[in-house]
Design an enzyme around this catalytic site. Structure first.
Site, short mmCIF file in Angstrom:
data_model
loop_
_atom_site.label_atom_id
_atom_site.label_comp_id
_atom_site.label_asym_id
_atom_site.label_seq_id
_atom_site.Cartn_x
_atom_site.Cartn_y
_atom_site.Cartn_z
N HIS A 1 -2.99 0.77 6.70
CA HIS A 1 -3.23 1.14 5.26
C HIS A 1 -2.60 2.53 4.86
CE1 HIS A 1 -4.63 -0.34 1.47
NE2 HIS A 1 -5.64 0.55 1.40
N ASP B 1 -8.43 4.28 -3.64
CA ASP B 1 -7.37 3.16 -3.18
C ASP B 1 -6.86 2.47 -4.25
OD1 ASP B 1 -5.87 1.43 -1.49
OD2 ASP B 1 -7.68 0.87 -0.32
N CYS C 1 0.71 -1.32 0.10
CA CYS C 1 0.04 -0.26 0.14
C CYS C 1 0.77 1.25 0.00
CB CYS C 1 -0.95 -0.03 1.08
SG CYS C 1 -0.14 -0.13 2.75
#
Length: 642
Positions: free
Chosen positions: A454, A470, A410
């Site tokens: 994250h 995302d 991430c």
């Protein structure tokens, strides 16, 4: 030779070593695994090697040097809480090397009791408390055995009666302990400057460099627990917002501190709205997290311009925060020029291929920012892969990620995506926090683990404002949407059993947090709210503590007085007979045997020849001769009158 200097027999030595081992165990469980295993192995070696004869001085010195070197190798040379606890464990591991006499054994047991107390500096969970209590019980039992050995009494295997006696000693002080815990007035800050982070772990940082989160992503311990009141958001909405990172120097993203002092940006909230309470595990930071986006700051917290939440002091203990959140329909639809320039800033001379691609996309898309966003997501979805095996990159890290490795996690995806958007003229920023969660079947609450940390992106689009994007979910939706519950349910069997055990263990830990670690000064003041007393000040708490302490001490004295009462009915009857004769001036002297006393009484009262003398003879035979018990003797002693 003094009894305390007499060499230890096998049984007392075994009890002392066992008590020390049980005291060392909770501390070892909190140390780094390699250091804990090495310390445990050294402890076993020392205990075995010194069982029959003391270790030579040169070997003890060598072991001490080796343990010190190992501790400083693993923990570093800077002294602090963790290093001090490791040194304590190392000293306790080699302490048996000089345990040869009863006095040494007492010293070992007393020193060992520091270990569970040190473990509480590293962890205050129910497991540490249970192991610490077990160590205390073992130490008390061992001290009783050492006292018997010093008195010359035989040391035998523990019986239920002996263990019960030790447990009663602990239970004797339990009422006073509970009164002190619940009622002794607490203060809001630690005493003597002890830092709040005494048992905290690193929390979400206000900076992010790709590669820094490996430890986070490998840690499955809980970061927070969430109890929803009413509707629960769908999994794809479980984004727990933390620090917002705007500044980029080519490698590291950092937070712009000046945004903390501004009021929150204007937001138009959409439906639905979620009501929930967050229980945060201790961290070393002030940063709170909230479901994206919080409607307002909870009590005692502040909200920054970018909707970050901050506590007034570091969250060094378990804390609870009641919040409400809702998804944004418009999030700062009119952006200020200062913020726009900050959200487009890129350092000069970095990542030329990425910037060239971004300018190409801008020329091909015209003014359609949303099309550029979708084109980037499509590229990531088609050609990229998710992996934690992502080595540190060079100077042009984004170019290397996008055009060579095309794999990462991430941090890599969010960082590269934001740079790509900024290169195309779209304001963008990195948001860090947690994603997803796991529903505990026992408590009905949600657990978010540290490994759920994250990073995602927010891009600013006309008419809509900041929009969450995302890129990690585009390439690896299972990383974001799957939960531990889903994966274990697929496996079934043993994995399902592990899930059940994990649920139960965390439910127990949450109860411990609620009733023990979370019992702070504010909750103490509201202790009697169910009885209609809204707030207790320090004076009232002190009076209540004094009252319950007196009751507890009175109960202890009553228990001790009862314990002084002779348990043997034959001895009680004999002592009662002695007191009756003492009122006539014919009481038995402490050193006087039973028959000698009876003969002295008979000389003064001849009428006792046929009563007291036979009773005394029967008593002596019953107590000291190897004969069957005289069941009627106690009753005959009670009936006899001078």
């Amino acid at each position: 030779m003094s009894e305390t200097l007499r060499r230890l027999d096998a049984a007392p030595r075994a009890y002392a070593l066992l008590a020390a081992a049980l005291a060392l165990l909770p501390l070892l469980l909190q140390l780094p695994s390699a250091l804990a295993m090495a310390t445990g192995a050294i402890a076993l070696f020392v205990a075995a090697a010194s069982w029959r004869r003391p270790l030579p001085a040169w070997l003890r010195l060598l072991l001490a040097i080796a343990m010190l070197a190992g501790v400083f190798w693993v923990m570093g040379t800077r002294m602090g809480r963790d290093t001090g606890c490791a040194l304590l464990a190392a000293m306790l591991a080699i302490k048996p090397a000089e345990t040869n006499t009863l006095r040494d054994a007492r010293s070992l047991v007393g020193f060992a009791l520091f270990a569970p107390f040190a473990a509480f500096l590293l962890d205050q969970g129910p497991a540490s408390m249970g192991l610490g209590l077990l160590a205390a019980l073992a130490a008390l039992f061992c001290l009783q055995q050492l006292a018997d050995a010093e008195a010359g009494l035989p040391t035998r295997a523990p019986t239920l009666r002996q263990l019960g006696s030790t447990a009663r000693l602990v239970a004797l002080g339990l009422p006073l302990l509970l009164a002190a815990f619940w009622l002794f007035p607490r203060i809001g800050t630690p005493l003597w400057g002890v830092p709040d982070r005494a048992v905290a772990r690193p929390g979400l940082s206000d900076r992010m460099t790709p590669g820094d989160w490996i430890d986070f992503l490998a840690d499955d311990s809980p970061a927070l627990r969430v109890q929803f009141f009413g509707a629960v958001p769908p999994m794809q909405e479980l984004y727990w917002r933390g620090p917002v990172l705007l500044n980029f120097d080519g490698r590291t993203w950092t937070q712009m501190q000046w945004m903390r002092g501004l009021p929150p940006a204007p937001v138009v909230s959409a439906a639905p709205r979620w009501d929930y309470e967050i229980e945060l595990e201790p961290t070393d930071r002030r940063q709170l997290v909230a479901l994206d986006l919080p409607l307002a700051a909870p009590a005692d917290a502040t909200m920054s311009y970018d909707y970050g939440l901050y506590a007034p002091r570091p969250l060094g203990s378990v804390s609870r925060w009641r919040m409400r959140s809702a998804p944004p329909a418009q999030f700062e639809s009119q952006i200020k020029q200062t913020l726009r320039r900050a959200a487009l800033q890129l350092p000069d001379g970095f990542n030329p291929r990425t910037l060239a691609l971004a300018r190409q996309w801008r020329q091909e898309a015209g003014d359609d920012d949303a099309a550029i966003v979708q084109r980037a997501l499509g590229w990531i979805r088609a050609e990229f892969a998710y992996t934690l095996d992502s080595p540190l990159t060079g100077r042009d890290a984004i170019d290397e990620f996008l055009f060579q490795r095309k794999s990462g996690y991430c941090e890599n995806f969010s960082s590269a995506f934001v740079v790509l958007m900024r290169g195309a003229g779209i304001p963008a920023r990195v948001v860090t926090g947690y994603v997803g969660g796991y529903r505990n079947a026992y408590g009905g609450y949600w657990v978010v683990r540290r490994m759920d940390a994250h990073a995602w992106a927010e891009v600013w689009l006309p008419q809509r404002g900041w929009v969450r994007v995302d890129p990690t979910a585009a390439v690896a939706p299972e990383r974001v949407y799957d939960t531990l519950e889903d994966r274990l349910a697929v496996g079934g069997g043993a994995l399902g059993g592990m899930n059940t055990l994990w649920d139960f263990g965390d439910w127990m830990r949450r109860g411990w947090n609620d009733w023990v670690l979370g019992f702070d000064a504010k909750r103490q003041q509201r202790l009697l709210q169910p009885l209609g007393v809204d707030d207790l000040d320090g004076r009232e708490l002190g009076l209540l503590f004094g009252l319950f302490a007196l009751l507890a001490l009175g109960g202890m004295l009553a228990w001790l007085a009862r314990g002084q009462r002779e348990r043997d009915p034959l001895l009680r009857a004999w002592h009662a007979l002695d007191r009756r004769y003492a009122r006539l001036g014919l009481g038995r002297e402490p050193h006087e045997p039973a028959l000698d006393w009876a003969e002295r009484v008979v000389r003064s009262r001849p009428q006792a020849t046929h009563t007291l003398l036979p009773l005394s003879r029967r008593f002596a035979n019953s107590r000291y001769a190897d004969t069957a018990g005289d069941k009627a003797l106690a009753q005959d002693l009670r009936r006899h009158r001078p």
